[in-house]
Design a protein around this motif. Structure first.
Motif, PDB file in Angstrom:
ATOM      1  N   LYS A  15       0.328   2.665  28.157  1.00 19.25           N
ATOM      2  CA  LYS A  15       0.450   3.762  29.133  1.00 19.25           C
ATOM      3  C   LYS A  15      -0.564   3.611  30.262  1.00 19.25           C
ATOM      4  N   ALA A  16      -1.706   3.006  29.947  1.00 19.57           N
ATOM      5  CA  ALA A  16      -2.735   2.781  30.971  1.00 19.57           C
ATOM      6  C   ALA A  16      -2.498   1.494  31.752  1.00 19.57           C
ATOM      7  N   ASN A  17      -1.370   0.813  31.464  1.00 20.60           N
ATOM      8  CA  ASN A  17      -1.019  -0.444  32.130  1.00 20.60           C
ATOM      9  C   ASN A  17      -2.114  -1.497  31.937  1.00 20.60           C
ATOM     10  N   LYS A  18      -2.543  -1.622  30.692  1.00 22.44           N
ATOM     11  CA  LYS A  18      -3.548  -2.626  30.333  1.00 22.44           C
ATOM     12  C   LYS A  18      -2.904  -3.637  29.388  1.00 22.44           C
ATOM     13  N   PRO A  19      -2.198  -4.629  29.922  1.00 23.19           N
ATOM     14  CA  PRO A  19      -1.551  -5.619  29.049  1.00 23.19           C
ATOM     15  C   PRO A  19      -2.591  -6.451  28.307  1.00 23.19           C
ATOM     16  N   VAL A  20      -2.568  -6.354  27.004  1.00 19.28           N
ATOM     17  CA  VAL A  20      -3.574  -7.025  26.183  1.00 19.28           C
ATOM     18  C   VAL A  20      -2.868  -7.749  25.035  1.00 19.28           C
ATOM     19  N   THR A  21      -3.661  -8.513  24.292  1.00 18.97           N
ATOM     20  CA  THR A  21      -3.186  -9.143  23.075  1.00 18.97           C
ATOM     21  C   THR A  21      -4.002  -8.613  21.911  1.00 18.97           C
ATOM     22  N   LEU A  22      -3.310  -8.037  20.920  1.00 20.04           N
ATOM     23  CA  LEU A  22      -3.960  -7.523  19.721  1.00 20.04           C
ATOM     24  C   LEU A  22      -3.753  -8.519  18.591  1.00 20.04           C
ATOM     25  N   LEU A  23      -4.827  -8.950  17.959  1.00 21.04           N
ATOM     26  CA  LEU A  23      -4.752  -9.855  16.814  1.00 21.04           C
ATOM     27  C   LEU A  23      -4.987  -9.037  15.552  1.00 21.04           C
ATOM     28  N   LEU A  24      -3.930  -8.846  14.757  1.00 27.48           N
ATOM     29  CA  LEU A  24      -4.005  -8.038  13.547  1.00 27.48           C
ATOM     30  C   LEU A  24      -4.172  -8.947  12.335  1.00 27.48           C
ATOM     31  N   LEU A  25      -5.278  -8.799  11.637  1.00 25.59           N
ATOM     32  CA  LEU A  25      -5.572  -9.619  10.470  1.00 25.59           C
ATOM     33  C   LEU A  25      -5.649  -8.740   9.230  1.00 25.59           C
ATOM     34  N   GLY A  26      -5.076  -9.219   8.131  1.00 26.94           N
ATOM     35  CA  GLY A  26      -5.131  -8.447   6.897  1.00 26.94           C
ATOM     36  C   GLY A  26      -4.354  -9.115   5.791  1.00 26.94           C
ATOM     37  N   LYS A  27      -4.332  -8.469   4.633  1.00 28.35           N
ATOM     38  CA  LYS A  27      -3.630  -8.993   3.469  1.00 28.35           C
ATOM     39  C   LYS A  27      -2.136  -9.100   3.734  1.00 28.35           C
ATOM     40  N   PRO A  28      -1.437  -9.964   3.020  1.00 33.04           N
ATOM     41  CA  PRO A  28       0.022 -10.043   3.166  1.00 33.04           C
ATOM     42  C   PRO A  28       0.680  -8.727   2.758  1.00 33.04           C
ATOM     43  N   GLY A  29       1.742  -8.367   3.483  1.00 36.45           N
ATOM     44  CA  GLY A  29       2.549  -7.218   3.101  1.00 36.45           C
ATOM     45  C   GLY A  29       1.944  -5.868   3.369  1.00 36.45           C
ATOM     46  N   THR A  30       0.964  -5.782   4.278  1.00 31.33           N
ATOM     47  CA  THR A  30       0.307  -4.498   4.529  1.00 31.33           C
ATOM     48  C   THR A  30       0.860  -3.760   5.737  1.00 31.33           C
ATOM     49  N   GLY A  31       1.949  -4.235   6.329  1.00 31.67           N
ATOM     50  CA  GLY A  31       2.581  -3.498   7.417  1.00 31.67           C
ATOM     51  C   GLY A  31       2.170  -3.927   8.805  1.00 31.67           C
ATOM     52  N   LYS A  32       1.575  -5.121   8.934  1.00 33.76           N
ATOM     53  CA  LYS A  32       1.150  -5.576  10.258  1.00 33.76           C
ATOM     54  C   LYS A  32       2.340  -5.729  11.194  1.00 33.76           C
ATOM     55  N   THR A  33       3.395  -6.354  10.703  1.00 33.12           N
ATOM     56  CA  THR A  33       4.577  -6.584  11.543  1.00 33.12           C
ATOM     57  C   THR A  33       5.262  -5.281  11.918  1.00 33.12           C
ATOM     58  N   SER A  34       5.260  -4.311  11.014  1.00 31.60           N
ATOM     59  CA  SER A  34       5.921  -3.038  11.295  1.00 31.60           C
ATOM     60  C   SER A  34       5.262  -2.292  12.450  1.00 31.60           C
ATOM     61  N   CYS A  35       4.002  -2.623  12.757  1.00 26.98           N
ATOM     62  CA  CYS A  35       3.334  -1.987  13.907  1.00 26.98           C
ATOM     63  C   CYS A  35       4.123  -2.232  15.192  1.00 26.98           C
ATOM     64  N   ALA A  36       4.670  -3.440  15.339  1.00 30.32           N
ATOM     65  CA  ALA A  36       5.410  -3.777  16.556  1.00 30.32           C
ATOM     66  C   ALA A  36       6.655  -2.912  16.678  1.00 30.32           C
ATOM     67  N   ARG A  37       7.392  -2.748  15.582  1.00 29.24           N
ATOM     68  CA  ARG A  37       8.614  -1.945  15.630  1.00 29.24           C
ATOM     69  C   ARG A  37       8.295  -0.482  15.921  1.00 29.24           C
ATOM     70  N   THR A  38       7.253   0.028  15.284  1.00 28.14           N
ATOM     71  CA  THR A  38       6.885   1.432  15.504  1.00 28.14           C
ATOM     72  C   THR A  38       6.422   1.653  16.932  1.00 28.14           C
ATOM     73  N   LEU A  39       5.607   0.731  17.448  1.00 29.73           N
ATOM     74  CA  LEU A  39       5.109   0.866  18.813  1.00 29.73           C
ATOM     75  C   LEU A  39       6.239   0.789  19.824  1.00 29.73           C
ATOM     76  N   SER A  40       7.181  -0.120  19.643  1.00 31.54           N
ATOM     77  CA  SER A  40       8.289  -0.228  20.601  1.00 31.54           C
ATOM     78  C   SER A  40       9.141   1.037  20.595  1.00 31.54           C
ATOM     79  N   ALA A  41       9.320   1.658  19.423  1.00 32.96           N
ATOM     80  CA  ALA A  41      10.085   2.907  19.358  1.00 32.96           C
ATOM     81  C   ALA A  41       9.371   4.023  20.116  1.00 32.96           C
ATOM     82  N   LEU A  42       8.044   4.072  20.002  1.00 29.38           N
ATOM     83  CA  LEU A  42       7.282   5.090  20.727  1.00 29.38           C
ATOM     84  C   LEU A  42       7.307   4.821  22.233  1.00 29.38           C
ATOM     85  N   MET A  43       7.305   3.549  22.621  1.00 26.96           N
ATOM     86  CA  MET A  43       7.426   3.208  24.044  1.00 26.96           C
ATOM     87  C   MET A  43       8.752   3.717  24.609  1.00 26.96           C
TER      88      MET A  43
END
Length: 314
Positions: A15-43
């Motif tokens: 919303k602030a027009n700050k194109p960035v790259t977020l590097l999400l690190l964590g255990k397998p299967g903790t929902g990292k990929t689902s962040c993209a789907r949730t964020l795009s729906a909110l967009m």
């Protein structure tokens, strides 16, 4: 950082027009990929609040473990000028169109082949691939596991790590249970068990059983989706052990049997004293108390969510 906080951060940056790259690190299967789907729906929701006819946000989950370098770089071809050019993949071209917005998720970078990691660096760091540049409305999310997760992950080079926002993904039981409760196809017995045994939600890789089965949030959600089906066919033991491992699976099945042995929650809500005349005898151990309280809460929520006007009033 919790999943909800990561999504909120991504939306605020977009919303602030700050194109960035977020590097999400964590255990397998903790929902990292689902962040993209949730964020795009909110967009999409945010954009359509001001323009109801706005197109939906783009969302691409690019699995880097099964990608080749040309999937990122594009395919070379000789132009009429006699020089070599690169034709981007169709999906990448959509993210480069003027006015495009959404989330590009580069999934499992730390497990990708070294040639794919090299091809991905200009995209993650400079938002371009060869001559094609991403639209400013696109947020990049890169996901990966850590070396301590024992998932064959590599350490990314320093110049990459120093040019992105590195976020450690935390597993929050309450947040996951709220999410699971909002899913109509996840049996409520699973979040009820995990509220009772929160340590079982995201066990370390060395806790896998002899067959390699582990119990990350992704597997618990899958168990919730199939539990009633396999239970009706008498296969709940094999399937539960196959999804979350023998240890956690055995505890879960014991908890599920305990809940089944208690008074049906609808009867308790209708006639508490009649259905449970002696609570101290019926609910004489903490696990029974937890099982009854969670089943009552889940039944009440289902009435409020799915019941008619009279049911809600009651």
């Amino acid at each position: 950082m919790r999943i909800k906080d990561i999504v909120d951060l991504g939306l605020a940056l977009w919303k602030a027009n700050k194109p960035v790259t977020l590097l999400l690190l964590g255990k397998p299967g903790t929902g990292k990929t689902s962040c993209a789907r949730t964020l795009s729906a909110l967009m999409t929701e945010e954009r359509r609040n001001s323009n109801s006819e706005a197109p939906a946000a783009l969302c691409r989950i690019q699995d880097l473990t099964s990608s080749c370098p040309e999937d990122i770089n594009g395919l070379p071809w000789r132009g009429p000028d006699g020089l070599t050019h690169y034709a981007p993949q169709e999906w990448f071209g959509e993210f480069c169109r003027p006015g495009a917005y959404g989330v590009l998720c580069l999934d499992d970078l730390t497990q990708a082949a070294s040639a794919v990691q090299v091809a991905t660096r200009p995209l993650a760091l400079e938002r371009r691939s060869q001559a094609s540049k991403l639209s400013d409305g696109v947020i990049i999310m890169v996901t990966g596991n850590r070396r301590e997760d024992k998932s064959n992950a590599t350490t990314l080079p320093a110049h990459f790590r120093n040019s992105v926002i590195i976020i450690e993904v935390e597993t929050d039981v309450e947040e996951w249970c709220i999410w699971a409760g909002s899913q109509p196809d996840v049996d409520p017995v699973v979040p009820a068990f995990l509220r009772w045994k929160p340590g079982q939600l995201a066990l370390p890789p060395n806790a896998a059983d002899a067959h390699g089965a582990l119990a990350p949030p992704r597997q618990w959600a899958q168990l919730g989706r199939v539990y009633q089906i396999v239970k009706a066919r008498g296969h709940q033991v094999d399937v539960t052990h196959g999804l979350v491992g023998e240890g956690p699976g055995t505890e879960f099945l014991a908890f599920a049997r305990l809940r089944d042995s208690l008074v049906e929650p609808r009867q308790v809500l209708r006639d508490p004293k009649g259905s449970v005349p002696n609570p101290k005898a019926t609910l004489d151990t903490p696990d029974k108390m937890v099982a009854m309280c969670t089943s009552l809460a889940e039944h009440t929520v289902s009435i409020l969510r799915d019941g008619g006007k009279d049911a809600k009033k009651e």
